[in-house]
Design a protein around this motif. Structure first.
Motif, PDB file in Angstrom:
ATOM      1  N   PRO A 254      36.005  28.862   1.013  1.00  0.00           N
ATOM      2  CA  PRO A 254      34.561  29.059   1.139  1.00  0.00           C
ATOM      3  C   PRO A 254      34.213  30.406   1.774  1.00  0.00           C
ATOM      4  CG  PRO A 254      35.348  27.406   2.711  1.00  0.00           C
ATOM      5  CD  PRO A 254      36.489  27.735   1.810  1.00  0.00           C
ATOM      6  N   TYR A 255      35.179  31.029   2.448  1.00  0.00           N
ATOM      7  CA  TYR A 255      34.913  32.311   3.095  1.00  0.00           C
ATOM      8  C   TYR A 255      35.211  33.485   2.171  1.00  0.00           C
ATOM      9  CZ  TYR A 255      34.655  29.405   7.159  1.00  0.00           C
ATOM     10  OH  TYR A 255      34.294  28.441   8.037  1.00  0.00           O
ATOM     11  N   ALA A 256      35.958  33.220   1.094  1.00  0.00           N
ATOM     12  CA  ALA A 256      36.272  34.308   0.163  1.00  0.00           C
ATOM     13  C   ALA A 256      35.106  34.463  -0.802  1.00  0.00           C
ATOM     14  CB  ALA A 256      37.551  34.006  -0.595  1.00  0.00           C
ATOM     15  N   LYS A 257      34.902  35.709  -1.241  1.00  0.00           N
ATOM     16  CA  LYS A 257      33.721  36.006  -2.048  1.00  0.00           C
ATOM     17  C   LYS A 257      33.788  35.365  -3.432  1.00  0.00           C
ATOM     18  CE  LYS A 257      31.552  39.933  -4.018  1.00  0.00           C
ATOM     19  NZ  LYS A 257      32.162  41.086  -4.636  1.00  0.00           N
ATOM     20  N   SER A 258      34.958  35.435  -4.031  1.00  0.00           N
ATOM     21  CA  SER A 258      35.066  34.948  -5.398  1.00  0.00           C
ATOM     22  C   SER A 258      35.271  33.444  -5.423  1.00  0.00           C
ATOM     23  CB  SER A 258      36.239  35.624  -6.081  1.00  0.00           C
ATOM     24  OG  SER A 258      36.529  34.962  -7.283  1.00  0.00           O
ATOM     25  N   ALA A 259      34.817  32.833  -6.500  1.00  0.00           N
ATOM     26  CA  ALA A 259      35.035  31.393  -6.669  1.00  0.00           C
ATOM     27  C   ALA A 259      36.471  31.095  -7.069  1.00  0.00           C
ATOM     28  CB  ALA A 259      34.082  30.862  -7.727  1.00  0.00           C
ATOM     29  N   THR A 260      37.216  32.103  -7.483  1.00  0.00           N
ATOM     30  CA  THR A 260      38.579  31.890  -7.958  1.00  0.00           C
ATOM     31  C   THR A 260      39.457  31.453  -6.805  1.00  0.00           C
ATOM     32  OG1 THR A 260      38.151  33.794  -9.326  1.00  0.00           O
ATOM     33  CG2 THR A 260      40.359  32.894  -9.369  1.00  0.00           C
ATOM     34  N   GLY A 261      40.229  30.391  -7.036  1.00  0.00           N
ATOM     35  CA  GLY A 261      40.893  29.804  -5.903  1.00  0.00           C
ATOM     36  C   GLY A 261      42.391  29.729  -5.998  1.00  0.00           C
ATOM     37  N   ASN A 262      42.878  28.541  -5.793  1.00  0.00           N
ATOM     38  CA  ASN A 262      44.313  28.330  -5.706  1.00  0.00           C
ATOM     39  C   ASN A 262      45.020  28.624  -7.016  1.00  0.00           C
ATOM     40  OD1 ASN A 262      44.811  27.098  -3.008  1.00  0.00           O
ATOM     41  ND2 ASN A 262      43.220  25.697  -3.722  1.00  0.00           N
ATOM     42  N   LEU A 263      46.286  28.956  -6.885  1.00  0.00           N
ATOM     43  CA  LEU A 263      47.170  29.007  -8.043  1.00  0.00           C
ATOM     44  C   LEU A 263      47.095  27.655  -8.759  1.00  0.00           C
ATOM     45  CD1 LEU A 263      49.518  30.143  -9.765  1.00  0.00           C
ATOM     46  CD2 LEU A 263      51.076  29.356  -7.979  1.00  0.00           C
ATOM     47  N   ALA A 264      46.892  27.670 -10.065  1.00  0.00           N
ATOM     48  CA  ALA A 264      46.833  26.423 -10.836  1.00  0.00           C
ATOM     49  C   ALA A 264      48.243  25.858 -11.007  1.00  0.00           C
ATOM     50  CB  ALA A 264      46.208  26.674 -12.203  1.00  0.00           C
ATOM     51  N   THR A 265      48.388  24.570 -10.716  1.00  0.00           N
ATOM     52  CA  THR A 265      49.710  23.939 -10.836  1.00  0.00           C
ATOM     53  C   THR A 265      50.255  24.088 -12.255  1.00  0.00           C
ATOM     54  OG1 THR A 265      48.899  22.348  -9.220  1.00  0.00           O
ATOM     55  CG2 THR A 265      51.018  21.864 -10.255  1.00  0.00           C
ATOM     56  N   GLU A 266      49.393  23.990 -13.242  1.00  0.00           N
ATOM     57  CA  GLU A 266      49.851  24.084 -14.637  1.00  0.00           C
ATOM     58  C   GLU A 266      50.425  25.462 -14.951  1.00  0.00           C
ATOM     59  OE1 GLU A 266      46.976  22.826 -13.674  1.00  0.00           O
ATOM     60  OE2 GLU A 266      46.757  20.838 -14.571  1.00  0.00           O
ATOM     61  N   ASP A 267      49.768  26.533 -14.465  1.00  0.00           N
ATOM     62  CA  ASP A 267      50.278  27.885 -14.713  1.00  0.00           C
ATOM     63  C   ASP A 267      51.642  28.051 -14.043  1.00  0.00           C
ATOM     64  OD1 ASP A 267      47.689  27.988 -15.698  1.00  0.00           O
ATOM     65  OD2 ASP A 267      47.121  29.803 -14.635  1.00  0.00           O
ATOM     66  N   LEU A 268      51.772  27.477 -12.832  1.00  0.00           N
ATOM     67  CA  LEU A 268      53.056  27.510 -12.111  1.00  0.00           C
ATOM     68  C   LEU A 268      54.126  26.742 -12.874  1.00  0.00           C
ATOM     69  CD1 LEU A 268      54.844  27.987  -9.580  1.00  0.00           C
ATOM     70  CD2 LEU A 268      53.794  25.926  -8.600  1.00  0.00           C
ATOM     71  N   VAL A 269      53.777  25.535 -13.336  1.00  0.00           N
ATOM     72  CA  VAL A 269      54.767  24.707 -14.039  1.00  0.00           C
ATOM     73  C   VAL A 269      55.205  25.384 -15.336  1.00  0.00           C
ATOM     74  CG1 VAL A 269      55.129  22.510 -15.243  1.00  0.00           C
ATOM     75  CG2 VAL A 269      54.055  22.536 -12.986  1.00  0.00           C
ATOM     76  N   TRP A 270      54.256  26.034 -16.032  1.00  0.00           N
ATOM     77  CA  TRP A 270      54.638  26.761 -17.264  1.00  0.00           C
ATOM     78  C   TRP A 270      55.736  27.772 -16.942  1.00  0.00           C
ATOM     79  CZ3 TRP A 270      52.976  26.063 -22.315  1.00  0.00           C
ATOM     80  CH2 TRP A 270      53.439  27.003 -23.246  1.00  0.00           C
ATOM     81  N   MET A 271      55.544  28.542 -15.881  1.00  0.00           N
ATOM     82  CA  MET A 271      56.542  29.561 -15.533  1.00  0.00           C
ATOM     83  C   MET A 271      57.867  28.915 -15.125  1.00  0.00           C
ATOM     84  SD  MET A 271      56.465  32.813 -12.897  1.00  0.00           S
ATOM     85  CE  MET A 271      56.743  31.929 -11.367  1.00  0.00           C
ATOM     86  N   LEU A 272      57.800  27.913 -14.252  1.00  0.00           N
ATOM     87  CA  LEU A 272      59.038  27.298 -13.751  1.00  0.00           C
ATOM     88  C   LEU A 272      59.803  26.626 -14.895  1.00  0.00           C
ATOM     89  CD1 LEU A 272      57.719  25.806 -10.381  1.00  0.00           C
ATOM     90  CD2 LEU A 272      59.055  27.908 -10.715  1.00  0.00           C
ATOM     91  N   GLN A 273      59.067  25.942 -15.749  1.00  0.00           N
ATOM     92  CA  GLN A 273      59.705  25.288 -16.900  1.00  0.00           C
ATOM     93  C   GLN A 273      60.378  26.340 -17.792  1.00  0.00           C
ATOM     94  OE1 GLN A 273      58.160  21.847 -17.958  1.00  0.00           O
ATOM     95  NE2 GLN A 273      59.671  21.589 -19.571  1.00  0.00           N
ATOM     96  N   GLY A 274      59.689  27.442 -18.042  1.00  0.00           N
ATOM     97  CA  GLY A 274      60.254  28.516 -18.858  1.00  0.00           C
ATOM     98  C   GLY A 274      61.511  29.096 -18.232  1.00  0.00           C
ATOM     99  N   LEU A 275      61.538  29.131 -16.905  1.00  0.00           N
ATOM    100  CA  LEU A 275      62.696  29.670 -16.191  1.00  0.00           C
ATOM    101  C   LEU A 275      63.807  28.635 -16.036  1.00  0.00           C
ATOM    102  CD1 LEU A 275      60.772  31.681 -13.460  1.00  0.00           C
ATOM    103  CD2 LEU A 275      62.357  32.669 -15.134  1.00  0.00           C
ATOM    104  N   GLY A 276      63.573  27.429 -16.528  1.00  0.00           N
ATOM    105  CA  GLY A 276      64.579  26.376 -16.404  1.00  0.00           C
ATOM    106  C   GLY A 276      64.718  25.845 -14.984  1.00  0.00           C
ATOM    107  N   ILE A 277      63.683  26.030 -14.174  1.00  0.00           N
ATOM    108  CA  ILE A 277      63.713  25.535 -12.793  1.00  0.00           C
ATOM    109  C   ILE A 277      63.100  24.137 -12.772  1.00  0.00           C
ATOM    110  CG2 ILE A 277      62.791  25.894 -10.471  1.00  0.00           C
ATOM    111  CD1 ILE A 277      62.829  28.928 -11.091  1.00  0.00           C
ATOM    112  N   GLU A 278      63.857  23.180 -12.261  1.00  0.00           N
ATOM    113  CA  GLU A 278      63.388  21.796 -12.254  1.00  0.00           C
ATOM    114  C   GLU A 278      62.241  21.579 -11.286  1.00  0.00           C
ATOM    115  OE1 GLU A 278      66.077  18.467 -11.787  1.00  0.00           O
ATOM    116  OE2 GLU A 278      67.670  19.733 -12.615  1.00  0.00           O
ATOM    117  N   THR A 279      61.248  20.836 -11.737  1.00  0.00           N
ATOM    118  CA  THR A 279      60.143  20.447 -10.854  1.00  0.00           C
ATOM    119  C   THR A 279      59.883  18.949 -10.943  1.00  0.00           C
ATOM    120  OG1 THR A 279      58.460  20.734 -12.571  1.00  0.00           O
ATOM    121  CG2 THR A 279      58.978  22.669 -11.215  1.00  0.00           C
ATOM    122  N   GLY A 280      60.377  18.311 -12.007  1.00  0.00           N
ATOM    123  CA  GLY A 280      60.093  16.897 -12.228  1.00  0.00           C
ATOM    124  C   GLY A 280      58.713  16.642 -12.829  1.00  0.00           C
ATOM    125  N   VAL A 281      57.957  17.718 -13.082  1.00  0.00           N
ATOM    126  CA  VAL A 281      56.578  17.541 -13.557  1.00  0.00           C
ATOM    127  C   VAL A 281      56.518  17.526 -15.081  1.00  0.00           C
ATOM    128  CG1 VAL A 281      54.268  18.573 -13.604  1.00  0.00           C
ATOM    129  CG2 VAL A 281      55.594  18.572 -11.480  1.00  0.00           C
TER     130      VAL A 281
END
Lengths: 314, 314
Positions: A254-281
């Motif tokens: 709420p203190y940051a100017k932009s509405a853009t927030g946390n890293l999206a879990t889906e974008d993270l999972v796409w990268m980790l899955q592509g890298l062959g890193i297990e997440t269980g997701v």
């Protein structure tokens, strides 16, 4: 070689085999919604996240209801999660009163929320940095006496909206203080999203040098300037195996100017899955959950992956 | 330590000292707009990009006007750029006729647009892969005879909407063919945005092994799944020094499902500036340019950095 809706798997050298995603959507995401989400929707959200394979889901916050009305239903919500076996459900507690409320409901994991800067400690907690650490000390000690796992958030690790760049030694001091109290793990927050990969690597190295090992460190990046995933990749190269993310990219500061927030879990999972890193997701289930929640909230998800994979343009 | 609107500078090890940004907004961005932008607006856009410090700005395309009506004004636009000294202004040419039109106007840099897959060659160029390479061969040779610099785009290097994952040897074959024709540089395109860092590193290594050195390779990532900047960081670690990006994140691929398109130049510059990598770009001027263009187009920029830095929520 690749299934529809999933990236092709090509590992890179010297990255972790497995990453634990600390899902913050129900707490960090929903606390930044303008209006409170019904308790039953929150409970279903958390159940769906668990079904999608997330093993750590930060469920809610035991702060004073007047302060964060969006999460004022913690007492009603937490009992609805009792059937979730094998899923860690940390809750945020600001002080001893919050800890007692959480313990009374059977919480086995808590988190405290510290700041690396005076300005944010003052703005967020209305205390000096040392005063806020002094408040956390007996909370963490009592939690540890009760056998409860404690995470220490350190916000504003890279930049601060009032102070600008944050000196490394200041972050190191707060991290060491939290570890000395007995915290089991730390989450390094780039609350306003200004960090770049070299800065991330420099902080991780400084912490290691001062006796804080990588295996207690999680990273918590915001996508305000689009840097979250690149910073995460650099942190993985350093050996970090705990990454905070928010389903659908929910939330923000709420203190940051932009509405853009946390890293999206889906974008993270796409990268980790592509890298062959297990997440269980299961990325499909997770995306469906974010699409469903976006419908409940009446607005689209900012996650690129959710938009790309959802059946229609949200 | 950091100025307002700029990241703190903390270099990382073993990265290039300088990166050349190949700005594709006026061509790759505007060709995907629903309606054509007035020629004077295009000319002002390119002048503003040059003023912001971009040294390579892909200006337009000499394809048949019926095919890409958005860029049908190449003959009118190109003479308006004659006063831009020291700025490379490559133009896309699909065939000998396009090359002759470009040469007649004094273009000194051209680009040809090949595909790594049969499906995209068919969809985009209505030719087989080998037929399309056969068309480019005399175009590239004639351009080289005229002393013109030639860039070869290779699209669908990682995934293809019809074929799925793209085998490395297929990409390598097309790259080698373009180099054998006489191309001065190549741009490896992740047209549908599915790549992750391990895949990027694997392709770069395979190309090096087959005689295509890193110094002729540029990378062209799309942010469809939010991976563009992480992939760029991995490419920098490999030694790549040419990165394609589009001011304000303008554009996308008409064949990709999501509207999310090119890596935003501003998000890239934020990272490079934070890493202490020289680009010559003034981030404030560049952001102002994207805000101005967004006003001309009547819609907001998808770039996180543009949103964070623009004076009001666009």
């Amino acid at each position: 070689m690749s299934a529809p809706g999933l990236p092709m798997v090509v590992p890179a050298q010297d990255l972790p085999e497995r990453v634990r995603i600390h899902e913050v959507g129900p707490r960090d995401g929903l606390q930044n919604e303008k209006s409170a989400v019904p308790t039953e929707v929150k409970a279903e959200f958390i159940h769906r996240l668990a079904d999608a394979g997330l093993t750590t889901v930060e469920a809610t916050s035991f702060v004073r209801p007047e302060w964060v009305p969006q999460l004022a239903d913690a007492e009603q919500l937490f009992p609805l999660l009792g059937d979730l076996r094998g899923v860690a459900l940390p809750v945020l507690v600001p002080n001893r009163r919050g800890l007692d409320r959480a313990l009374a409901l059977g919480a086995r994991r808590i988190a405290v929320f510290a700041s690396a800067t005076e300005s944010f400690a003052k703005a967020n907690l209305n205390r000096t940095l040392d005063e806020s650490l002094a408040v956390f000390e007996p909370v963490v000690r009592h939690a540890k006496d009760e056998g409860v796992h404690v995470r220490g958030y350190v916000s504003m690790c890279f930049g601060d909206p009032w102070e600008g760049a944050v000196p490394l030694h200041q972050v190191v001091r707060v991290c060491r203080a939290l570890m000395a109290m007995g915290c089991d793990e730390l989450s390094l927050g780039d609350t306003i999203g200004v960090a770049t990969p070299g800065h991330v690597l420099e902080l991780l190295a400084a912490l290691n040098e001062e006796g804080v090992p990588t295996n207690v460190l999680g990273v918590h990046f915001h996508d305000t300037y689009g840097q979250a995933l690149a910073n995460t990749y650099a942190a993985l190269e350093h050996g970090v195996t705990t990454v905070d993310a928010s389903a659908g990219g929910l939330g923000g500061c709420p203190y940051a100017k932009s509405a853009t927030g946390n890293l999206a879990t889906e974008d993270l999972v796409w990268m980790l899955q592509g890298l062959g890193i297990e997440t269980g997701v299961d990325l499909g289930r997770l995306t469906a959950t974010s699409v469903w929640l976006a419908e409940q909230l009446g607005r689209s998800s900012p996650s690129r992956t959710v938009r790309a994979l959802s059946p229609k343009d949200q």
